[in-house]
Write a protein that holds these residues in place. Structure first.
Motif, PDB file in Angstrom:
ATOM      1  N   THR A  52      15.975  79.376  27.005  1.00 12.58           N
ATOM      2  CA  THR A  52      15.289  79.070  28.259  1.00 12.58           C
ATOM      3  C   THR A  52      14.033  79.902  28.502  1.00 12.58           C
ATOM      4  O   THR A  52      13.227  79.560  29.353  1.00 12.58           O
ATOM      5  N   GLY A  53      13.865  81.002  27.799  1.00 15.38           N
ATOM      6  CA  GLY A  53      12.711  81.852  28.021  1.00 15.38           C
ATOM      7  C   GLY A  53      12.659  82.971  27.000  1.00 15.38           C
ATOM      8  O   GLY A  53      13.461  83.009  26.061  1.00 15.38           O
ATOM      9  N   PHE A  54      11.712  83.889  27.191  1.00 13.36           N
ATOM     10  CA  PHE A  54      11.621  85.045  26.306  1.00 13.36           C
ATOM     11  C   PHE A  54      11.055  86.220  27.080  1.00 13.36           C
ATOM     12  O   PHE A  54      10.437  86.064  28.126  1.00 13.36           O
ATOM     13  N   GLY A  55      11.305  87.417  26.552  1.00 10.62           N
ATOM     14  CA  GLY A  55      10.815  88.604  27.228  1.00 10.62           C
ATOM     15  C   GLY A  55      10.715  89.784  26.292  1.00 10.62           C
ATOM     16  O   GLY A  55      11.170  89.751  25.148  1.00 10.62           O
ATOM     17  N   GLY A  56      10.113  90.843  26.817  1.00 10.84           N
ATOM     18  CA  GLY A  56       9.952  92.044  26.016  1.00 10.84           C
ATOM     19  C   GLY A  56       9.276  93.148  26.795  1.00 10.84           C
ATOM     20  O   GLY A  56       9.330  93.180  28.026  1.00 10.84           O
ATOM     21  N   MET A  57       8.609  94.021  26.047  1.00  8.48           N
ATOM     22  CA  MET A  57       7.973  95.185  26.643  1.00  8.48           C
ATOM     23  C   MET A  57       6.527  95.283  26.196  1.00  8.48           C
ATOM     24  O   MET A  57       6.196  95.008  25.048  1.00  8.48           O
ATOM     25  N   LEU A  58       5.693  95.693  27.135  1.00  3.58           N
ATOM     26  CA  LEU A  58       4.281  95.946  26.887  1.00  3.58           C
ATOM     27  C   LEU A  58       4.009  97.409  27.176  1.00  3.58           C
ATOM     28  O   LEU A  58       4.431  97.919  28.217  1.00  3.58           O
ATOM     29  N   THR A  59       3.333  98.083  26.259  1.00  3.36           N
ATOM     30  CA  THR A  59       2.864  99.445  26.495  1.00  3.36           C
ATOM     31  C   THR A  59       1.345  99.425  26.458  1.00  3.36           C
ATOM     32  O   THR A  59       0.746  98.924  25.502  1.00  3.36           O
ATOM     33  N   LEU A  60       0.735  99.928  27.532  1.00  2.00           N
ATOM     34  CA  LEU A  60      -0.718 100.012  27.619  1.00  2.00           C
ATOM     35  C   LEU A  60      -1.120 101.461  27.810  1.00  2.00           C
ATOM     36  O   LEU A  60      -0.678 102.115  28.756  1.00  2.00           O
ATOM     37  N   GLU A  61      -1.960 101.962  26.933  1.00  7.70           N
ATOM     38  CA  GLU A  61      -2.520 103.297  27.088  1.00  7.70           C
ATOM     39  C   GLU A  61      -3.621 103.240  28.157  1.00  7.70           C
ATOM     40  O   GLU A  61      -4.133 102.162  28.456  1.00  7.70           O
ATOM     41  N   PRO A  62      -3.996 104.376  28.730  1.00 14.77           N
ATOM     42  CA  PRO A  62      -5.084 104.369  29.709  1.00 14.77           C
ATOM     43  C   PRO A  62      -6.331 103.685  29.139  1.00 14.77           C
ATOM     44  O   PRO A  62      -6.716 103.932  27.996  1.00 14.77           O
ATOM     45  N   GLY A  63      -6.907 102.795  29.918  1.00 17.82           N
ATOM     46  CA  GLY A  63      -8.101 102.063  29.495  1.00 17.82           C
ATOM     47  C   GLY A  63      -7.822 100.787  28.720  1.00 17.82           C
ATOM     48  O   GLY A  63      -8.720  99.974  28.516  1.00 17.82           O
ATOM     49  N   GLU A  64      -6.601 100.587  28.260  1.00 18.54           N
ATOM     50  CA  GLU A  64      -6.278  99.361  27.515  1.00 18.54           C
ATOM     51  C   GLU A  64      -5.994  98.213  28.474  1.00 18.54           C
ATOM     52  O   GLU A  64      -5.672  98.418  29.637  1.00 18.54           O
ATOM     53  N   PHE A  65      -6.080  97.002  27.927  1.00 19.38           N
ATOM     54  CA  PHE A  65      -5.779  95.808  28.713  1.00 19.38           C
ATOM     55  C   PHE A  65      -5.247  94.729  27.799  1.00 19.38           C
ATOM     56  O   PHE A  65      -5.403  94.792  26.580  1.00 19.38           O
ATOM     57  N   VAL A  66      -4.600  93.743  28.405  1.00 19.52           N
ATOM     58  CA  VAL A  66      -4.211  92.526  27.708  1.00 19.52           C
ATOM     59  C   VAL A  66      -5.194  91.456  28.153  1.00 19.52           C
ATOM     60  O   VAL A  66      -5.384  91.226  29.355  1.00 19.52           O
ATOM     61  N   CYS A  67      -5.841  90.817  27.191  1.00 19.21           N
ATOM     62  CA  CYS A  67      -6.869  89.810  27.468  1.00 19.21           C
ATOM     63  C   CYS A  67      -6.354  88.700  28.377  1.00 19.21           C
ATOM     64  O   CYS A  67      -5.169  88.358  28.363  1.00 19.21           O
ATOM     65  N   GLU A  68      -7.285  88.122  29.109  1.00 18.12           N
ATOM     66  CA  GLU A  68      -6.952  87.024  30.002  1.00 18.12           C
ATOM     67  C   GLU A  68      -6.383  85.851  29.208  1.00 18.12           C
ATOM     68  O   GLU A  68      -6.857  85.536  28.114  1.00 18.12           O
ATOM     69  N   HIS A  69      -5.365  85.219  29.779  1.00 13.96           N
ATOM     70  CA  HIS A  69      -4.722  84.082  29.139  1.00 13.96           C
ATOM     71  C   HIS A  69      -3.986  83.241  30.178  1.00 13.96           C
ATOM     72  O   HIS A  69      -3.881  83.624  31.340  1.00 13.96           O
ATOM     73  N   ILE A  70      -3.469  82.111  29.725  1.00 24.06           N
ATOM     74  CA  ILE A  70      -2.732  81.159  30.562  1.00 24.06           C
ATOM     75  C   ILE A  70      -1.457  80.765  29.836  1.00 24.06           C
ATOM     76  O   ILE A  70      -1.451  80.616  28.617  1.00 24.06           O
ATOM     77  N   HIS A  71      -0.384  80.558  30.599  1.00 24.34           N
ATOM     78  CA  HIS A  71       0.863  79.984  30.082  1.00 24.34           C
ATOM     79  C   HIS A  71       1.028  78.609  30.743  1.00 24.34           C
ATOM     80  O   HIS A  71       1.405  78.530  31.909  1.00 24.34           O
TER      81      HIS A  71
END
Length: 158
Positions: A52-71
């Motif tokens: 039914t879905g998926f999940g996990g973990m994101l680690t971001l260091e200072p100044g990092e980002f995850v690029c813009e996106h759409i689901h």
């Protein structure tokens, strides 16, 4: 497992199918940084045969980002374990710290940034699944030089 419930003729027994717990450790999953940060998809059709879905973990260091996106098929739940993040959801900015969460609606542009001074750890979950893994994510921004790196694997086989 046997469950006893009340039926029209008194008590009836039903057998409910259960499976054993499927455990995945952060260190069991390969990191992916194509979209920024350290993304680890831990519970997915690929890793635990979720349906039914998926999940996990994101680690971001200072100044990092995850690029813009759409689901296009899934809403995304975000929960901050530690650190500080700023979510850009469409045109709105939402600051989140430890113990705070937000929801990104289906088909809405979003970006995750660590504007703080310490690493941020974020739990994410997306649901429902797209009809096929390659349809579940549309990038609207790219990290320079990483456009051709493989995306995190959600479906398919181990």
């Amino acid at each position: 497992m046997t469950v006893t419930g009340a039926g029209t003729a008194g008590r009836e027994e039903k057998t409910v199918t259960t499976t054993s717990a499927l455990k995945v450790s952060w260190s069991d999953v390969q990191p992916n940084s194509r979209r920024g940060g350290d993304v680890r998809i831990m519970l997915s059709p690929k890793t635990v045969k979720s349906t039914t879905g998926f999940g996990g973990m994101l680690t971001l260091e200072p100044g990092e980002f995850v690029c813009e996106h759409i689901h296009p098929y899934s809403e995304e739940s975000i929960y901050v374990v530690s650190g500080q993040i700023t979510m850009r959801i469409d045109t709105e900015y939402v600051d989140l710290g430890p113990g705070e969460a937000c929801l990104v609606p289906i088909n809405v542009k979003h970006r995750v940034e660590n504007r703080g001074q310490e690493p941020a750890q974020v739990i994410f979950h997306l649901c429902p699944l797209a009809p096929r893994p390659e349809l579940g994510h549309i990038d609207t921004e790219f990290l320079p030089g990483r456009e051709n790196e493989p995306a995190p694997q959600v479906g398919g086989h181990l």
